[in-house]
Design a protein around this motif. Structure first.
Motif, short mmCIF file in Angstrom:
data_model
loop_
_atom_site.label_atom_id
_atom_site.label_comp_id
_atom_site.label_asym_id
_atom_site.label_seq_id
_atom_site.Cartn_x
_atom_site.Cartn_y
_atom_site.Cartn_z
N ILE A 18 -11.33 -5.64 7.00
CA ILE A 18 -12.27 -4.84 7.80
C ILE A 18 -13.66 -5.47 7.75
N THR A 47 0.83 -1.21 0.00
CA THR A 47 0.00 0.00 0.00
C THR A 47 0.87 1.26 0.00
N ALA A 75 -6.97 7.26 -3.31
CA ALA A 75 -7.63 6.88 -2.05
C ALA A 75 -8.29 5.51 -2.18
N LYS A 76 -8.93 5.25 -3.30
CA LYS A 76 -9.57 3.94 -3.50
C LYS A 76 -8.54 2.83 -3.52
N SER A 77 -7.43 3.04 -4.21
CA SER A 77 -6.42 1.99 -4.29
C SER A 77 -5.72 1.79 -2.94
N ALA A 78 -5.59 2.84 -2.15
CA ALA A 78 -4.97 2.70 -0.83
C ALA A 78 -5.89 1.95 0.13
N TYR A 79 -7.19 2.10 -0.03
CA TYR A 79 -8.15 1.46 0.85
C TYR A 79 -8.43 0.01 0.45
N LYS A 80 -8.26 -0.31 -0.82
CA LYS A 80 -8.63 -1.61 -1.37
C LYS A 80 -8.07 -2.80 -0.58
N TYR A 114 -7.49 -3.18 2.43
CA TYR A 114 -8.03 -3.27 3.77
C TYR A 114 -9.52 -3.55 3.80
N GLU A 115 -10.17 -3.57 2.63
CA GLU A 115 -11.62 -3.80 2.59
C GLU A 115 -11.99 -5.17 3.15
N THR A 166 0.87 3.98 -2.94
CA THR A 166 0.54 5.36 -2.58
C THR A 166 1.65 6.31 -3.01
#
Length: 123
Positions: free
Chosen positions: A104, A21, A93-98, A100-101, A25
């Motif tokens: 979570i 990540t 932001a979407k790729s950084a969160y992906k 962890y989806e 980023t």
């Protein structure tokens, strides 16, 4: 009983995900910085060319027309660039969160609760 092999595997996965990540980023921010630098360079060159053209204008009417045209094109260029940069930030932001989806969602499902709803922005 506590399983050290599972704990070791999960911590290695977490570290690998974090490093991936951070790398993605950093690449995203580099792309945004390159785009912003390119826009700034082009904008400066356009301004220099415009002022050179203004210096050669023969009448007030031609200066007014040149200035109006320049301001309009500069504004349109800025709006286009701001939109493009906004999309780049959203994609980042979407790729950084992906990554962890899934963890979570699994953690939320394990607790039996629903994830908190996103609050809408104030209008």
């Amino acid at each position: 009983m506590f399983n050290f092999d599972d704990a070791n595997r999960k911590s290695k996965e977490a570290v690998d995900t974090a490093l991936r990540t951070y790398s993605d980023t950093a690449r995203g921010f580099q792309a945004i910085a390159a785009e912003a630098a390119e826009y700034s360079k082009k904008s400066f060159q356009d301004a220099v060319t415009h002022f050179e053209t203004l210096a050669g204008a023969k009448s007030f009417e031609s200066v007014f027309e040149l200035q109006t045209s320049y301001v309009k094109s500069s504004y349109e260029s800025f709006v286009s660039e701001a939109t493009k940069l906004g999309e780049m930030y959203a994609d980042l932001a979407k790729s950084a969160y992906k990554p962890y989806e899934a963890p979570i969602a699994a953690a939320v499902a394990k607790t039996g609760r629903q994830a908190p709803a996103a609050t809408p922005a104030a209008a």
